[in-house]
Structure formats: C-alpha cells, structure tokens
Design an enzyme around this catalytic site. Structure first.
Site, PDB file in Angstrom:
ATOM      1  N   GLU A   1      -5.007   1.795   2.981  1.00  0.00           N
ATOM      2  CA  GLU A   1      -4.904   0.619   3.843  1.00  0.00           C
ATOM      3  C   GLU A   1      -4.884   1.018   5.311  1.00  0.00           C
ATOM      4  O   GLU A   1      -5.460   0.337   6.157  1.00  0.00           O
ATOM      5  CB  GLU A   1      -3.639  -0.177   3.497  1.00  0.00           C
ATOM      6  CG  GLU A   1      -3.539  -1.536   4.172  1.00  0.00           C
ATOM      7  CD  GLU A   1      -2.865  -1.528   5.546  1.00  0.00           C
ATOM      8  OE1 GLU A   1      -2.878  -2.559   6.221  1.00  0.00           O
ATOM      9  OE2 GLU A   1      -2.331  -0.456   5.939  1.00  0.00           O
ATOM     10  N   GLU A   2      -4.245   2.137   5.612  1.00  0.00           N
ATOM     11  CA  GLU A   2      -4.080   2.542   7.013  1.00  0.00           C
ATOM     12  C   GLU A   2      -5.385   2.975   7.669  1.00  0.00           C
ATOM     13  O   GLU A   2      -5.453   3.094   8.891  1.00  0.00           O
ATOM     14  CB  GLU A   2      -3.047   3.677   7.112  1.00  0.00           C
ATOM     15  CG  GLU A   2      -1.635   3.284   6.701  1.00  0.00           C
ATOM     16  CD  GLU A   2      -0.963   2.327   7.672  1.00  0.00           C
ATOM     17  OE1 GLU A   2      -1.609   1.926   8.667  1.00  0.00           O
ATOM     18  OE2 GLU A   2       0.201   1.973   7.438  1.00  0.00           O
TER      19      GLU A   2
ATOM     20  N   ASP B   1      -0.286   4.433   1.061  1.00  0.00           N
ATOM     21  CA  ASP B   1      -0.621   5.466   2.039  1.00  0.00           C
ATOM     22  C   ASP B   1       0.145   5.259   3.341  1.00  0.00           C
ATOM     23  O   ASP B   1       0.652   4.162   3.621  1.00  0.00           O
ATOM     24  CB  ASP B   1      -2.123   5.487   2.302  1.00  0.00           C
ATOM     25  CG  ASP B   1      -2.643   4.209   2.962  1.00  0.00           C
ATOM     26  OD1 ASP B   1      -2.283   3.116   2.459  1.00  0.00           O
ATOM     27  OD2 ASP B   1      -3.391   4.295   3.942  1.00  0.00           O
TER      28      ASP B   1
ATOM     29  N   HIS C   1       4.518   3.966  12.150  1.00  0.00           N
ATOM     30  CA  HIS C   1       3.466   4.938  12.484  1.00  0.00           C
ATOM     31  C   HIS C   1       3.948   6.085  13.359  1.00  0.00           C
ATOM     32  O   HIS C   1       3.145   6.940  13.747  1.00  0.00           O
ATOM     33  CB  HIS C   1       2.257   4.284  13.146  1.00  0.00           C
ATOM     34  CG  HIS C   1       1.506   3.334  12.263  1.00  0.00           C
ATOM     35  ND1 HIS C   1       0.251   2.848  12.587  1.00  0.00           N
ATOM     36  CD2 HIS C   1       1.818   2.784  11.061  1.00  0.00           C
ATOM     37  CE1 HIS C   1      -0.168   2.041  11.633  1.00  0.00           C
ATOM     38  NE2 HIS C   1       0.777   1.978  10.694  1.00  0.00           N
TER      39      HIS C   1
ATOM     40  N   HIS D   1       0.830  -1.212   0.000  1.00  0.00           N
ATOM     41  CA  HIS D   1       0.000   0.000   0.000  1.00  0.00           C
ATOM     42  C   HIS D   1       0.859   1.253   0.000  1.00  0.00           C
ATOM     43  O   HIS D   1       1.961   1.273   0.545  1.00  0.00           O
ATOM     44  CB  HIS D   1      -0.988   0.008   1.168  1.00  0.00           C
ATOM     45  CG  HIS D   1      -0.389   0.080   2.544  1.00  0.00           C
ATOM     46  ND1 HIS D   1      -0.093   1.267   3.177  1.00  0.00           N
ATOM     47  CD2 HIS D   1      -0.055  -0.896   3.424  1.00  0.00           C
ATOM     48  CE1 HIS D   1       0.395   1.028   4.376  1.00  0.00           C
ATOM     49  NE2 HIS D   1       0.433  -0.279   4.559  1.00  0.00           N
TER      50      HIS D   1
ATOM     51  N   ASP E   1       6.353   1.713   6.214  1.00  0.00           N
ATOM     52  CA  ASP E   1       5.037   1.051   6.200  1.00  0.00           C
ATOM     53  C   ASP E   1       4.116   1.897   5.330  1.00  0.00           C
ATOM     54  O   ASP E   1       3.523   2.854   5.795  1.00  0.00           O
ATOM     55  CB  ASP E   1       4.505   0.964   7.630  1.00  0.00           C
ATOM     56  CG  ASP E   1       3.131   0.334   7.722  1.00  0.00           C
ATOM     57  OD1 ASP E   1       2.662  -0.257   6.746  1.00  0.00           O
ATOM     58  OD2 ASP E   1       2.506   0.476   8.794  1.00  0.00           O
TER      59      ASP E   1
ATOM     60  N   ASP F   1       3.878  -6.344   3.797  1.00  0.00           N
ATOM     61  CA  ASP F   1       3.469  -5.280   4.702  1.00  0.00           C
ATOM     62  C   ASP F   1       3.697  -5.631   6.173  1.00  0.00           C
ATOM     63  O   ASP F   1       3.207  -4.939   7.059  1.00  0.00           O
ATOM     64  CB  ASP F   1       1.974  -4.970   4.459  1.00  0.00           C
ATOM     65  CG  ASP F   1       1.495  -3.730   5.169  1.00  0.00           C
ATOM     66  OD1 ASP F   1       2.323  -2.865   5.503  1.00  0.00           O
ATOM     67  OD2 ASP F   1       0.280  -3.616   5.405  1.00  0.00           O
TER      68      ASP F   1
END
Length: 406
Positions: free
Chosen positions: A173-174, A81, A378, A79, A139, A196
């Site tokens: 995705e997040e 994002d 994150h 992903h 990520d 991922d």
C-alpha cells in the site's frame, strides 16, 4: 497487555518495508513472511478459507450470524507493509505513560511537545513509541491488530449478530500498489472500510487525485575549462525547473483541501538529472491544470535550451474517491454511528494521502477510511495510543453489530 497490543508488538517485529523500485509482486518478498503468519492466525481465530494468495494478499471470511445471511457483506481492510522512507527493521517499541512534555525516544532523538504539537492531546494515555532509529509501523499494523482482535471477539461472542464480514490484509500500500492485485470478486463485500487513517475518530471519504511525475533533464558536458558557450549543465537546468514550481504549493505550506507539488527525489550529474515528483489535488479541474503546468514548464525550458532537454512522463496513481462514495453515503453514516456508539466523536476530514480504498472505490468497492490511531507516521517520531487501539476494536465490533439493526 491487552490482546490488540500483544498482536501489535508481534506484527511490528516483522520487517515488511515495501520497495518502490522493485518489480516483484509483492515488491518485497519479506512481506510474505508476515502474510503467511497472518493467514495462519486468521484460521486459528476461526475465519473461513483463510489464506495468503500468490500476490501476498491475506484473506479470510467470517460467516453471517444465523438469521443475518441476507445482510450485505461488509469488508475490513488494512495493509501489512511499512513506508520506504524510514527503516522498519529491528523495531523496538516501548510503552510510555505520557504525563506531558517531551518524550526521549533514545539514541539522542526527542519528540518535542512544542514541535509535535498534537502530542499534548494524549496526556494521561499510554503511548507506544520507537527507540528513535526506526518507524513504529502503526501505519498500518495497528489496523491489522484491531481488525483481528475485533474478529476474534465476535467469534467468542456469538450473541452479537452480524452479517458476513470479509477481511483482507494487503501488501504494498505504501508504494501505491495495495489494490493492484486485490480480488474484489472473491472478496465478496458490497462495500468496505480501510482501517488506515490517523488519530482516533478520523473518518475520510475523499482524498487527493494523484499523479507521479518523472522528469529527465539532458545536458551537454564538456570540460569546464573549455565550456564557454558549450556546457549545458543539467543540474542547473533541473534547479531552474524546481525553482519555477509555485513556492506556496509545497507540502510544508499546505493543509486541508490545498494540493501540492512535491519533489521526492533528484539524482544525476552535469550530463543528466532525474527528478521524481508527486502532484496531489482534490479538485479534478485543478488537478488537470497542475499537470498541464508541468508540461508547460518542460516546453518553456526546451524552448530556452533546445528541444529534448527536458522530457516528462506522468502516471495517474489514484483519484478522489468522493465521487464513488456520495451515491452510497449510508456507509459513511454507518461508520459515524459506530463511532458514536463507542463514545468517540467522528472527525470527518479529507485524506491528505492515498489509501487502498481510493483505487478500490473506483474499481467497484466503495471504501471509506477509518482511524487506526497512529500519529506522525513514516518516521521515527511515530506513536500510537494503547487506549486508541482498544477503542478502535470496540468501534469495529459496533460497525459489524450495526448490520443487524440497519
């Protein structure tokens, strides 16, 4: 720098933070800016029919080698994002050759080896870190870079035989929407892998069942000086509700197969308070019990403070993909073989989070999750090892090559 690192530095320069409060598709239009660049790059690499669709999904297909057309097509997914929790704008990555101890990121932020106790495992490696003001975006832009570099290598080395490989890079995705508009039929893979997961070697084929919980506490406000027997303070009732959650079942106290209740947002005043929560649990039966517990809490507080004081809505987000993977465990074994072929020890663990693969598995595309290589995602302490990224490119090549011998 190697190709995979060059790509990674390029991708993290794009701000692609998804927005959980947006109703657009994708949730942040800036995701499409990187998406258009990725589609262009896939076409330049040599994948067929490379494109970005109207929803921001990027697709491309690598045809099977001559003589391998009858092999089952496999998919590789990542992903684009980044997480809403920490800004992904103006990322300034730098490379640190790690020799132990703390890492000073800049802006007064330090990644301490004692607190971030996984860090010493990377002594002797080259780490890409942040400047302490943003997340890194490994990520999952590391996963994107690794897939693209592996596809490029396969095209440059036609002697490596493989079946058809289907590639998709998803938005959102997040915020739990990465599979929302995924076109499984057009994608055409018999099964797939999301790239991922975390540190090198991680292999996940089971994950949390997940539900989002929205709670509204409605109070009655009157002037505090005249409030006796009249004021019903929504803030205090919300606090009471939160205090009744099992203290030991918060994320900070759970690991492995332990589920949790997580309060992620609270806002309001004496008249009305909104609480957003997440419930996560591997066991379907315990998951059901945890949701019922929340309904019981609401019923109890309504009994104390009056009907309608606490309203609660729950929306299931995804389920444990293990149920859908067990009948096709050869796809997990294939991933294990690819890791072993590259001298990486597979580390099969439960995914303490969600991936696109969880929903895709329930929608007909079995999809385990493989390491991208990042750690502490994150947040500003996120980092990734260059050696891990380069090794994952080898693993993806081996994963593709294995088709010709299975």
């Amino acid at each position: 720098m190697s190709r995979v690192v060059d790509r990674f530095f390029k991708y993290v320069s794009y701000d692609t933070q998804s927005d959980p409060n947006s109703k657009t598709v994708p949730t942040a239009m800036k995701e499409k800016i990187l998406g258009a660049e990725l589609a262009k790059e896939l076409a330049e690499i040599g994948l067929e029919s490379a494109k970005m669709d109207e929803f921001g999904y990027v697709y491309g297909w690598l045809p099977a080698s001559t003589g391998c057309e009858d092999l089952e097509p496999i998919g590789l997914i990542a992903h684009m994002d980044t997480a809403p929790s920490t800004t992904g704008a103006n990322v300034k990555p730098r490379i640190v050759h790690y020799e132990g101890g703390d890492i000073e990121l800049g802006n007064g932020v330090v990644t301490g080896a004692d607190y971030f106790d996984y860090l010493p495992k990377y002594i002797g490696q080259d780490l890409i870190v942040t400047d302490g003001t943003t997340l890194l975006g490994a990520d999952d832009k590391a996963g994107v870079a690794e897939i693209f570099t592996a596809m490029e290598y396969l095209i440059e080395h036609p002697e490596i035989k493989h079946g058809k490989i289907c590639v998709c890079i998803t938005p959102d995705e997040e915020v739990g929407l990465g599979a929302e508009y995924f076109n499984i039929k057009e994608f055409g893979a018999a099964y797939a892998y999301t790239i991922d997961a975390g540190p090198l070697g991680e292999l996940e084929y089971e994950n949390f069942n997940a539900v989002k919980v929205d709670i509204v506490v409605t109070g009655v406000f009157v002037h505090p000086g005249m409030a006796k027997n009249k004021l019903k303070n929504a803030i205090l009732i919300a606090n009471e509700l939160i205090s009744m959650l099992p203290a030991a079942e918060a994320p900070a106290y759970t690991e492995d197969y332990e589920g949790y209740y997580h309060v992620s947002n609270i806002s309001g005043n004496e008249s009305s308070v909104k609480i957003t929560m997440n419930i996560r649990e591997f066991s379907a039966e315990k998951f059901k019990q945890m949701k019922q517990f929340m309904l019981n809490l609401a019923a109890y507080l309504n009994g104390v403070y009056g009907e309608g004081t606490v309203s609660i809505e729950m929306e299931d987000q995804f389920y444990n993909m293990k149920e859908k993977i067990l009948p096709v465990m050869h796809i997990v074994e294939r991933a294990e073989q690819a890791f072993h072929a590259c001298d990486v020890e597979p580390n099969i663990i439960p995914a303490r989070g969600g991936t696109d693969g969880a929903r895709l598995s329930y929608e007909g595309l079995p999809c385990p999750n493989l390491s991208a290589g990042e750690k502490y995602a994150h947040g500003v302490h996120e980092f990734i090892s260059i050696q891990s990224m380069e090794k994952m490119v080898e693993v993806l090549i081996a994963l593709s090559e294995k088709q010709s011998s299975m």
